[in-house]
Enzyme design. Structure first.
Site, PDB file in Angstrom:
ATOM      1  N   SER A 280      -9.636  -0.733   7.557  1.00  0.00           N
ATOM      2  CA  SER A 280      -9.158  -0.457   6.202  1.00  0.00           C
ATOM      3  C   SER A 280      -8.473  -1.629   5.512  1.00  0.00           C
ATOM      4  CB  SER A 280      -8.196   0.741   6.218  1.00  0.00           C
ATOM      5  OG  SER A 280      -8.907   1.931   6.417  1.00  0.00           O
TER       6      SER A 280
ATOM      7  N   SER B  31      -9.535   1.653   3.287  1.00  0.00           N
ATOM      8  CA  SER B  31      -8.762   2.392   2.294  1.00  0.00           C
ATOM      9  C   SER B  31      -7.711   1.569   1.566  1.00  0.00           C
ATOM     10  CB  SER B  31      -8.064   3.573   2.976  1.00  0.00           C
ATOM     11  OG  SER B  31      -7.170   3.101   3.983  1.00  0.00           O
TER      12      SER B  31
ATOM     13  N   LYS C 125       0.845  -1.195   0.000  1.00  0.00           N
ATOM     14  CA  LYS C 125       0.000   0.000   0.000  1.00  0.00           C
ATOM     15  C   LYS C 125       0.878   1.242   0.000  1.00  0.00           C
ATOM     16  CE  LYS C 125      -3.876   1.980   2.695  1.00  0.00           C
ATOM     17  NZ  LYS C 125      -4.709   1.779   3.901  1.00  0.00           N
TER      18      LYS C 125
END
Length: 501
Positions: free
Chosen positions: A186, A162, A67
């Site tokens: 997330s 996210s 990420k």
């Protein structure tokens, strides 16, 4: 994919070629912000040599994705924000360093909501990430009908957030495992929508050094993979005390005294929290929840209903604590030391420069949380909002402590209220309303600091994944993974087959 290399069913080169092909095939889904071909080629050559010499490391040749809020040395790390679009770290995050030192191959950096503030991976300067489920990239052999009912040709199912980019990258098979960050769900939220395993370890079990912070007291690096076994393999590599992060603790991650059978479930108690039967929970999720609870009971577990009375207050509590910590963390982005810096004739003071830097480089959601956090932290508001929220967080934490003390070993709950919504439906609500819906079942685990895992269960009527969540006491991560693995074998969820380019 990890077992493919270990059992010799494929070579490092074959696995890498397969993943690299899928990275290209899923470009339209926007899972990756940056593909690191040059870096991965060098790592591939080293892994190939090590296999030939017999000097392999624990993650040798395993393709991974990271990420884009984890620092990666000499590789741009943007947090999907204009503020950091040209930021190149000079060091690796500890979790990244440990994976690379163990032989992993970095395929690329994945998309996210700007600075991790969102629950759909729709708030990125690079555009939204699309869920592979419901797309035309899945082989029709997987589902009866790829078309999601009610969708327009230009609409798509959200990936969740996210860490949506990481979830899609894993679901599509463009990497074996991926790292995400979990502050209020997330990792587990996108894992649920994309039909992969999403594991949030105990707070303090994994180093946060090099993870660009959102909410320091709740952020945890998380793992996304297709199987619980792959999650465990990564966890074994990245867990443990880090002298660079004072919040990590050197503690055993298995507190359960119950002996577990390798062949069946036995002698463990599963709690079903009644407060998680929340408004908006779809009938399909409820049915899956009941069916899995029955499966556990029939397999030897003792299944009981439990109560966590302050659960419904978790989102309100988070809505205060999150902006307060965001306001503090985001103060560093002033455009003077690093990050975006505005230019113009009207910037004739420090205040005007700060204002221009932030208004140009941060989206409305980020600016809104900074504003709310500073309001809550004003001298006249501090006790009224921030202190009260801290007290409420303690009550939520105490609910779990009391419940574990009654002999409950594992909790079984929903992850999300439904399967993945369409982008058009999701964006009808503002960020605050989205958070209230998306984080209801996941946020309490972050408040309590306990480990939690999202496990895909079945497909919905729309041919989209439905998942459930398992939670365990703090630092009982191994028990959680053991139970998830046993349940995974019983459920036998089928992952999508991606069309070959």
């Amino acid at each position: 994919m990890l077992h493919q290399l270990k059992n010799g069913s494929c070579t490092v080169q074959e696995l890498y070629a397969q993943c690299a092909n899928r990275v290209q095939v899923i470009k339209s889904l926007n899972a990756y912000i940056r593909v690191t071909d040059e870096v991965s080629q060098v790592q591939l050559q080293e892994s190939t040599t090590r296999y030939l010499k017999g000097t392999t490391r624990p993650m040798e040749g395993i393709p991974i994705a990271i990420k884009d809020n984890f620092c990666t040395k000499n590789i741009t790390t943007t947090c999907a924000s204009k503020m950091l679009e040209n930021f190149v770290p000079t060091y690796n995050a500890t979790v990244v360093e440990r994976l690379l030192d163990s032989g992993a191959i970095l395929m690329g950096k994945t998309n996210l909501d700007e600075f991790g503030m969102g629950s759909g991976t729709t708030e990125s300067i690079f555009g939204p990430t699309k869920n592979i489920w419901g797309s035309n990239l899945i082989s029709k052999a997987n589902v009866i009908d790829n078309k999601v009912s009610g969708s327009q040709s230009d609409d798509f199912c959200i990936a969740g957030g996210s860490s949506g980019g990481s979830a899609v990258a894993v679901a599509a098979g463009s990497c074996s495992v991926a790292l995400g960050s979990d502050t209020g769900g997330s990792v587990r939220n996108p894992a649920s929508y994309c039909g992969v395993v999403g594991f949030k370890p105990s707070y303090g079990s994994i180093s946060r050094y090099g993870l660009i912070p959102l909410v320091n007291s709740m952020d945890v690096p998380g793992i996304l993979a297709r199987t619980v076994g792959d999650c465990r393999s990564v966890f074994e590599v990245i867990k443990g005390c880090d002298p660079k992060d004072s919040t990590t603790l050197q503690r055993p991650l298995n507190k359960s005294k119950t002996k577990r059978s390798s062949n069946k479930f036995d002698k463990l108690c599963v709690g079903i929290p009644k407060e998680f039967y929340c408004p908006g929970l779809s009938s399909e999720v409820i049915d899956a929840w009941k069916d899995v609870a029955d499966l556990l009971e029939n397999s030897g577990f003792r299944v009981i209903q439990v109560s966590l009375p302050h659960t419904s207050y978790s989102i309100a509590c988070y809505s205060v604590l999150n902006p307060c910590e965001v306001a503090s963390n985001m103060a560093r982005y002033d455009g003077l030391r690093y990050g975006y810096r505005a230019t113009g004739k009207d910037l004739n003071s420090t205040e005007s420069l700060y204002a221009a830097n932030r208004s140009h480089a941060l989206n409305q959601i980020v600016r809104g949380r900074i504003l709310a956090g500073n309001y809550f932290l004003l001298k006249e508001n501090y006790d009224k909002y921030f202190v009260q929220a801290l007290k409420l967080r303690r009550l939520i934490y105490d609910d779990y402590i009391k419940m574990w003390s009654t002999g409950v070993d594992i909790l079984l709950t929903p992850v999300t209220l439904s399967d993945a919504p369409l982008f058009s439906e999701f964006t009808e609500k503002d960020s605050r309303a989205q958070s209230a819906d998306q984080d209801y079942c996941t946020q309490p685990a972050n408040m309590a600091g306990i480990p939690a895992l999202s496990l895909p269960v079945r497909l919905s009527k729309r041919n989209l994944p439905l998942s459930l969540q398992l939670m365990a006491p703090h630092f009982d991560d191994e028990t959680l993974l053991d139970v998830a693995h046993l349940l995974e074998k019983e459920l036998n969820f089928t992952h999508p087959t991606v069309k070959v380019a």
